[in-house]
Design an enzyme around this catalytic site. Structure first.
Site, PDB file in Angstrom:
ATOM      1  N   ARG A  53       0.805  -1.230  -0.155  1.00 23.16           N
ATOM      2  CA  ARG A  53       0.112   0.128  -0.001  1.00 23.16           C
ATOM      3  C   ARG A  53       0.794   1.359   0.091  1.00 23.16           C
ATOM      4  O   ARG A  53       0.368   2.300  -0.523  1.00 23.16           O
ATOM      5  CB  ARG A  53      -0.898   0.020   1.195  1.00 23.16           C
ATOM      6  CG  ARG A  53      -1.827   1.178   0.959  1.00 23.16           C
ATOM      7  CD  ARG A  53      -3.150   0.777   2.079  1.00 23.16           C
ATOM      8  NE  ARG A  53      -2.533   1.319   3.658  1.00 23.16           N
ATOM      9  CZ  ARG A  53      -3.167   1.024   4.756  1.00 23.16           C
ATOM     10  NH1 ARG A  53      -4.238   0.671   4.487  1.00 23.16           N
ATOM     11  NH2 ARG A  53      -2.465   1.069   5.676  1.00 23.16           N
ATOM     12  N   LYS A 152      -2.460   6.826   1.297  1.00 18.40           N
ATOM     13  CA  LYS A 152      -2.214   7.330   2.609  1.00 18.40           C
ATOM     14  C   LYS A 152      -1.262   8.310   2.510  1.00 18.40           C
ATOM     15  O   LYS A 152       0.006   8.029   2.757  1.00 18.40           O
ATOM     16  CB  LYS A 152      -1.889   5.879   3.374  1.00 18.40           C
ATOM     17  CG  LYS A 152      -2.118   5.986   5.034  1.00 18.40           C
ATOM     18  CD  LYS A 152      -1.786   4.845   5.652  1.00 18.40           C
ATOM     19  CE  LYS A 152      -1.857   4.776   7.086  1.00 18.40           C
ATOM     20  NZ  LYS A 152      -2.850   5.802   7.726  1.00 18.40           N
ATOM     21  N   GLU A 185     -15.764   6.447   6.406  1.00 24.67           N
ATOM     22  CA  GLU A 185     -14.999   5.958   7.474  1.00 24.67           C
ATOM     23  C   GLU A 185     -15.013   6.553   8.802  1.00 24.67           C
ATOM     24  O   GLU A 185     -15.265   7.709   8.860  1.00 24.67           O
ATOM     25  CB  GLU A 185     -13.514   5.594   6.818  1.00 24.67           C
ATOM     26  CG  GLU A 185     -12.736   6.813   6.160  1.00 24.67           C
ATOM     27  CD  GLU A 185     -11.368   6.558   5.625  1.00 24.67           C
ATOM     28  OE1 GLU A 185     -11.045   5.400   5.653  1.00 24.67           O
ATOM     29  OE2 GLU A 185     -11.065   7.383   4.919  1.00 24.67           O
TER      30      GLU A 185
HETATM   31  N1  PMP Z   1      -8.901   4.939   7.360  1.00 25.31           N
HETATM   32  C1  PMP Z   1      -8.096   5.749   7.674  1.00 25.31           C
HETATM   33  C2  PMP Z   1      -8.252   7.256   7.360  1.00 25.31           C
HETATM   34  C3  PMP Z   1      -6.785   5.601   8.199  1.00 25.31           C
HETATM   35  O1  PMP Z   1      -5.951   6.478   8.657  1.00 25.31           O
HETATM   36  C4  PMP Z   1      -6.532   4.045   8.790  1.00 25.31           C
HETATM   37  C5  PMP Z   1      -5.456   3.785   9.292  1.00 25.31           C
HETATM   38  N2  PMP Z   1      -4.426   3.372   8.525  1.00 25.31           N
HETATM   39  C6  PMP Z   1      -7.704   3.224   8.337  1.00 25.31           C
HETATM   40  C7  PMP Z   1      -8.552   3.732   7.747  1.00 25.31           C
HETATM   41  C8  PMP Z   1      -7.551   1.826   8.917  1.00 25.31           C
HETATM   42  O2  PMP Z   1      -6.581   1.297   7.735  1.00 25.31           O
HETATM   43  P1  PMP Z   1      -5.547   0.033   8.406  1.00 25.31           P
HETATM   44  O3  PMP Z   1      -6.437  -1.104   8.969  1.00 25.31           O
HETATM   45  O4  PMP Z   1      -4.795  -0.258   7.267  1.00 25.31           O
HETATM   46  O5  PMP Z   1      -4.657   0.450   9.290  1.00 25.31           O
END
Ligand code: PMP
Length: 292
Positions: A53, A152, A185
């Site tokens: 990612r 990200k 989210e």
């Molecule tokens: N959404 C956002 C905006 C985030 O910053 C994160 C944390 N990385 C997640 C969802 C969850 O992603 P992950 O399970 O890969 O940590």
């Protein structure tokens, strides 16, 4: 306690000396990408998925990371070894590098690569037992045709604005809607909704494709629950039997209050608890070993 060692452009330097130029475009413009990864019990959970990612985020902003994925993975593992860490939160950051005061990334030198690793406990402390109080926020998730939420990126201002609003409203976590009013989210986690024994989650066009989200979908599948991706509104959350969020930092955490409404019974529900248990089991026993 000895000082933490930070990986900075191929070298390990003590935390107090780990400095980046004020001309770095990560600092000047939020131009860069990052990851959040966890190590449990001497193993890095879903290392490949996080590194993939990171490189996808870099590709989306047209930035070449000056390490191969294997070198990046090794830099992450070595940062943990150098700091004698077995349980940790790991933060790889790649910024565009040192440029001038103009925006143009062509004037930047090599991207700057940093890996920080440190000990880390349960993000929401005691709240896993009672559930989080969430609030929906006025600020909308950035649209997929601006800075895609799939990237990200170092520009987390949208999420920070959501967090500020949640803090103001007394919430433990913010719930983002998109410009069409669909639930996206949290400020740092993905959302799941349980209703009549069905598990639903928003599509990933307007949110981060969470590694924990994918793990939760797999775990639920193994338990016999096929997760359905759907357009969800706040109504679906208010009237759900259970709501929970997933993320590397948050792990799996129940939401028991949203905008003053009690979700389900007001206590973490059975599906959420099954998820929490299954997640704990898998994180403790799988992943890339730090020490051979
Ligand atoms: N959404 C956002 C905006 C985030 O910053 C994160 C944390 N990385 C997640 C969802 C969850 O992603 P992950 O399970 O890969 O940590």
């Amino acid at each position: 306690m000895s000082e933490l060692l930070i990986y900075l452009d191929g070298k390990f330097v003590p935390k107090s000396e780990a400095k980046v130029s004020v001309y770095d475009h990560g600092f000047l413009y939020g131009d860069g990408v990052f990851e959040g990864i966890r190590a449990y019990n001497g193993r890095v959970f879903k290392l490949k998925e996080h590194v993939d990612r990171l490189y996808d985020s870099a590709k989306a902003i047209a930035m070449d990371i000056p390490l191969t994925k294997e070198e990046m993975s090794e830099a992450i593992l070595e940062t943990l070894r150098k700091n004698n860490l077995k349980d940790a939160y790991i933060r790889p950051v790649v910024s565009r590098g040192v440029g001038d005061l103009g925006l143009d990334p062509r004037n930047c030198g090599k991207p700057c690569v940093v890996v920080i690793a440190q000990g880390w406990g349960a993000m929401y402390g005691d709240l896993y037992e009672v559930g989080l109080k969430a609030v929906s926020v006025c600020v909308r998730r950035n649209a997929p045709d601006s800075i895609s939420p799939n990237i990200k990126s170092l520009n987390y201002l949208n999420n920070i604005l959501a967090k500020i609003e949640a803090n103001e409203k007394g919430g433990d976590e913010a719930i983002f809607l998109d410009h069409n009013g669909f639930v996206c989210e949290g400020s740092g986690d993905n959302i799941f909704v349980v209703k009549n024994n069905k598990v639903l989650t928003p599509y990933t066009i307007s949110n981060l494709k969470g590694v924990t989200r994918a793990t939760a979908i797999e775990l639920l599948d193994e338990m016999g629950y096929k997760v359905i991706e759907a357009n969800l509104g706040l109504f679906d959350l208010y009237t759900a039997d259970e709501v929970f969020v997933t993320g590397t930092a948050a792990e799996a955490a129940p939401i028991t209050r949203l905008d003053g409404r009690v979700i389900g019974t007001g206590k973490p529900g059975p599906m959420t608890m099954k998820m929490v248990e299954a997640f704990e089991k898998i994180t403790q026993s799988t992943g890339a070993p730090i020490y051979k």
